[in-house]
Design a protein around this motif. Structure first.
Motif, PDB file in Angstrom:
ATOM      1  N   ASN A 123       0.831  -1.210   0.000  1.00 16.87           N
ATOM      2  CA  ASN A 123       0.000   0.000   0.000  1.00 16.87           C
ATOM      3  C   ASN A 123       0.867   1.261   0.000  1.00 16.87           C
ATOM      4  N   LEU A 124       1.968   1.210   0.736  1.00 20.87           N
ATOM      5  CA  LEU A 124       2.924   2.316   0.746  1.00 20.87           C
ATOM      6  C   LEU A 124       3.476   2.524  -0.664  1.00 20.87           C
ATOM      7  N   ASN A 125       3.769   1.435  -1.323  1.00 21.98           N
ATOM      8  CA  ASN A 125       4.285   1.490  -2.689  1.00 21.98           C
ATOM      9  C   ASN A 125       3.264   2.125  -3.643  1.00 21.98           C
ATOM     10  N   ALA A 126       1.995   1.729  -3.494  1.00 20.40           N
ATOM     11  CA  ALA A 126       0.941   2.302  -4.343  1.00 20.40           C
ATOM     12  C   ALA A 126       0.778   3.792  -4.076  1.00 20.40           C
ATOM     13  N   LEU A 127       0.922   4.191  -2.816  1.00 21.07           N
ATOM     14  CA  LEU A 127       0.805   5.609  -2.459  1.00 21.07           C
ATOM     15  C   LEU A 127       1.968   6.424  -3.005  1.00 21.07           C
ATOM     16  N   ALA A 128       3.154   5.809  -3.003  1.00 22.21           N
ATOM     17  CA  ALA A 128       4.342   6.494  -3.547  1.00 22.21           C
ATOM     18  C   ALA A 128       4.219   6.696  -5.052  1.00 22.21           C
ATOM     19  N   LYS A 129       3.477   5.799  -5.698  1.00 24.60           N
ATOM     20  CA  LYS A 129       3.334   5.858  -7.161  1.00 24.60           C
ATOM     21  C   LYS A 129       2.157   6.704  -7.628  1.00 24.60           C
ATOM     22  N   MET A 130       1.381   7.263  -6.697  1.00 25.78           N
ATOM     23  CA  MET A 130       0.220   8.071  -7.093  1.00 25.78           C
ATOM     24  C   MET A 130       0.653   9.152  -8.090  1.00 25.78           C
ATOM     25  N   ASP A 131      -0.136   9.310  -9.104  1.00 27.18           N
ATOM     26  CA  ASP A 131       0.142  10.361 -10.091  1.00 27.18           C
ATOM     27  C   ASP A 131      -0.019  11.725  -9.398  1.00 27.18           C
ATOM     28  N   THR A 132       1.006  12.557  -9.530  1.00 30.41           N
ATOM     29  CA  THR A 132       1.003  13.840  -8.820  1.00 30.41           C
ATOM     30  C   THR A 132       0.165  14.928  -9.501  1.00 30.41           C
ATOM     31  N   ALA A 133      -0.167  14.716 -10.768  1.00 26.10           N
ATOM     32  CA  ALA A 133      -0.786  15.790 -11.566  1.00 26.10           C
ATOM     33  C   ALA A 133      -2.060  16.376 -10.960  1.00 26.10           C
ATOM     34  N   THR A 134      -2.931  15.505 -10.432  1.00 26.24           N
ATOM     35  CA  THR A 134      -4.208  16.004  -9.909  1.00 26.24           C
ATOM     36  C   THR A 134      -4.160  16.301  -8.416  1.00 26.24           C
ATOM     37  N   LEU A 135      -3.078  15.915  -7.775  1.00 24.79           N
ATOM     38  CA  LEU A 135      -2.962  16.161  -6.342  1.00 24.79           C
ATOM     39  C   LEU A 135      -2.193  17.452  -6.058  1.00 24.79           C
ATOM     40  N   TRP A 136      -1.096  17.634  -6.772  1.00 23.97           N
ATOM     41  CA  TRP A 136      -0.241  18.796  -6.547  1.00 23.97           C
ATOM     42  C   TRP A 136      -0.538  19.800  -7.657  1.00 23.97           C
ATOM     43  N   ILE A 137      -1.765  20.265  -7.694  1.00 22.44           N
ATOM     44  CA  ILE A 137      -2.182  21.178  -8.760  1.00 22.44           C
ATOM     45  C   ILE A 137      -1.613  22.577  -8.510  1.00 22.44           C
ATOM     46  N   GLY A 138      -1.391  23.292  -9.600  1.00 22.13           N
ATOM     47  CA  GLY A 138      -0.823  24.633  -9.507  1.00 22.13           C
ATOM     48  C   GLY A 138      -1.669  25.554  -8.639  1.00 22.13           C
ATOM     49  N   GLY A 139      -1.025  26.463  -7.944  1.00 19.27           N
ATOM     50  CA  GLY A 139      -1.749  27.437  -7.124  1.00 19.27           C
ATOM     51  C   GLY A 139      -2.138  26.924  -5.752  1.00 19.27           C
ATOM     52  N   THR A 140      -1.550  25.801  -5.322  1.00 16.40           N
ATOM     53  CA  THR A 140      -1.903  25.251  -4.001  1.00 16.40           C
ATOM     54  C   THR A 140      -0.690  25.194  -3.074  1.00 16.40           C
ATOM     55  N   GLU A 141       0.265  26.088  -3.300  1.00 17.82           N
ATOM     56  CA  GLU A 141       1.423  26.123  -2.406  1.00 17.82           C
ATOM     57  C   GLU A 141       1.051  26.811  -1.091  1.00 17.82           C
ATOM     58  N   GLN A 142       1.949  26.671  -0.125  1.00 18.30           N
ATOM     59  CA  GLN A 142       1.729  27.289   1.195  1.00 18.30           C
ATOM     60  C   GLN A 142       1.501  28.796   1.038  1.00 18.30           C
ATOM     61  N   GLY A 143       0.467  29.278   1.659  1.00 19.37           N
ATOM     62  CA  GLY A 143       0.146  30.706   1.547  1.00 19.37           C
ATOM     63  C   GLY A 143      -0.951  30.971   0.533  1.00 19.37           C
ATOM     64  N   ALA A 144      -1.028  30.076  -0.480  1.00 22.33           N
ATOM     65  CA  ALA A 144      -2.040  30.266  -1.534  1.00 22.33           C
ATOM     66  C   ALA A 144      -3.279  29.418  -1.282  1.00 22.33           C
ATOM     67  N   ALA A 145      -3.111  28.324  -0.539  1.00 28.23           N
ATOM     68  CA  ALA A 145      -4.251  27.439  -0.245  1.00 28.23           C
ATOM     69  C   ALA A 145      -4.255  27.120   1.245  1.00 28.23           C
ATOM     70  N   ASP A 146      -5.439  27.168   1.860  1.00 33.63           N
ATOM     71  CA  ASP A 146      -5.563  26.917   3.299  1.00 33.63           C
ATOM     72  C   ASP A 146      -4.964  25.571   3.687  1.00 33.63           C
ATOM     73  N   GLY A 147      -4.145  25.585   4.720  1.00 29.62           N
ATOM     74  CA  GLY A 147      -3.617  24.334   5.269  1.00 29.62           C
ATOM     75  C   GLY A 147      -2.437  23.761   4.516  1.00 29.62           C
ATOM     76  N   SER A 148      -2.104  24.342   3.376  1.00 30.07           N
ATOM     77  CA  SER A 148      -1.002  23.803   2.573  1.00 30.07           C
ATOM     78  C   SER A 148       0.351  24.136   3.181  1.00 30.07           C
ATOM     79  N   ARG A 149       1.256  23.164   3.150  1.00 32.16           N
ATOM     80  CA  ARG A 149       2.653  23.393   3.538  1.00 32.16           C
ATOM     81  C   ARG A 149       3.572  23.084   2.360  1.00 32.16           C
ATOM     82  N   ALA A 150       2.989  23.086   1.175  1.00 35.41           N
ATOM     83  CA  ALA A 150       3.753  22.747  -0.028  1.00 35.41           C
ATOM     84  C   ALA A 150       4.636  23.914  -0.453  1.00 35.41           C
ATOM     85  N   LYS A 151       5.943  23.663  -0.551  1.00 41.28           N
ATOM     86  CA  LYS A 151       6.863  24.707  -1.013  1.00 41.28           C
ATOM     87  C   LYS A 151       6.739  24.890  -2.524  1.00 41.28           C
TER      88      LYS A 151
END
Lengths: 158, 158
Positions: free
Chosen positions: A74-102
């Motif tokens: 399951n850890l392996n499947a989570l590591a392989k998740m496609d990032t495109a729909t999860l790490w969408i543009g405009g969701t970095e820290q400061g731009a989206a509530d709760g985000s800590r994404a640099k």
């Protein structure tokens, strides 16, 4: 072989980051919040499975090959998740509530996916663990992938 | 072909349910709560990706083949998650805080994994969607798998 599979994926992500720039412009606060929540859910599942393996390594939970394989798979499947729909543009820290994404997640997309590739390899290695010692030995690489990603791509607490 | 792959998995789960019966007996409230939280995280990610596809189907979000493929691929990975460490014994509704899991998940393990197999197939079909009409056409099977599983294996709100 894992890395040779991952390399084109990193390239594909870079393309995605460019391709979704227009998408990002049309994001609503709601869709940004949902993406951040989904990423947190992904991290929670990663933490859960890592925690199970850690409990076995520490002797707090009895070694069970099937359970270890399940958590590692399951850890392996989570590591392989496609990032495109999860790490969408405009969701970095400061731009989206709760985000800590640099912002580096987007400016250094290849480096970011490399960290997931580290976890993918470490979890794949763990899937074959045949005893407690193998689990103990495998935890290092899993922990290193978490640490490497968080240090480079996770901002301070909100 | 998907179903022929899934059949042995369902058998494997039944074995796991038996194998983890001893593990369940040693669960602490903390480990049960963590398992329930991890399942909820899995469901949140399933809901997120289904929501993205639904937005495209409804015309609320522009069709983008790469985005649709990403959401469908992640949905597929979530449907394939190994159930052994997530649906651990002793975490049914009433036994673990926040759980809405019916006992049938364990007494009818093959039926339960069949519902995930429905989602696995529906999401795999969605991965190839080439236009909005394909997304619309594919949403039915995804929705049916959610509904079928919730009706049979999810209890009332807590």
């Amino acid at each position: 072989m894992k890395l040779s599979i991952r390399a084109p994926f990193a390239v594909a992500l870079s393309t995605t980051v460019i391709a979704t720039a227009g998408l990002a412009a049309s994001h609503t606060a709601s869709s940004s919040n949902k993406a951040v929540a989904a990423r947190h859910a992904q991290m929670e599942m990663i933490s859960y499975n890592t925690g199970l393996l850690g409990s076995v390594a520490k002797g707090e939970m009895e070694f069970n090959a099937e359970m270890v394989n399940s958590a590692a798979a399951n850890l392996n499947a989570l590591a392989k998740m496609d990032t495109a729909t999860l790490w969408i543009g405009g969701t970095e820290q400061g731009a989206a509530d709760g985000s800590r994404a640099k912002p580096e997640i987007w400016t250094d997309a290849a480096g970011f996916t490399d960290k997931f590739a580290m976890l993918e390899k470490a979890s794949a290695d763990m899937m074959d663990a045949a005893d407690v010692d193998s689990v103990k030995a495998g935890m290092g690489a899993i922990g290193e992938s978490c640490k490497a990603c968080h240090e480079a791509y996770r901002g301070p607490k909100n």
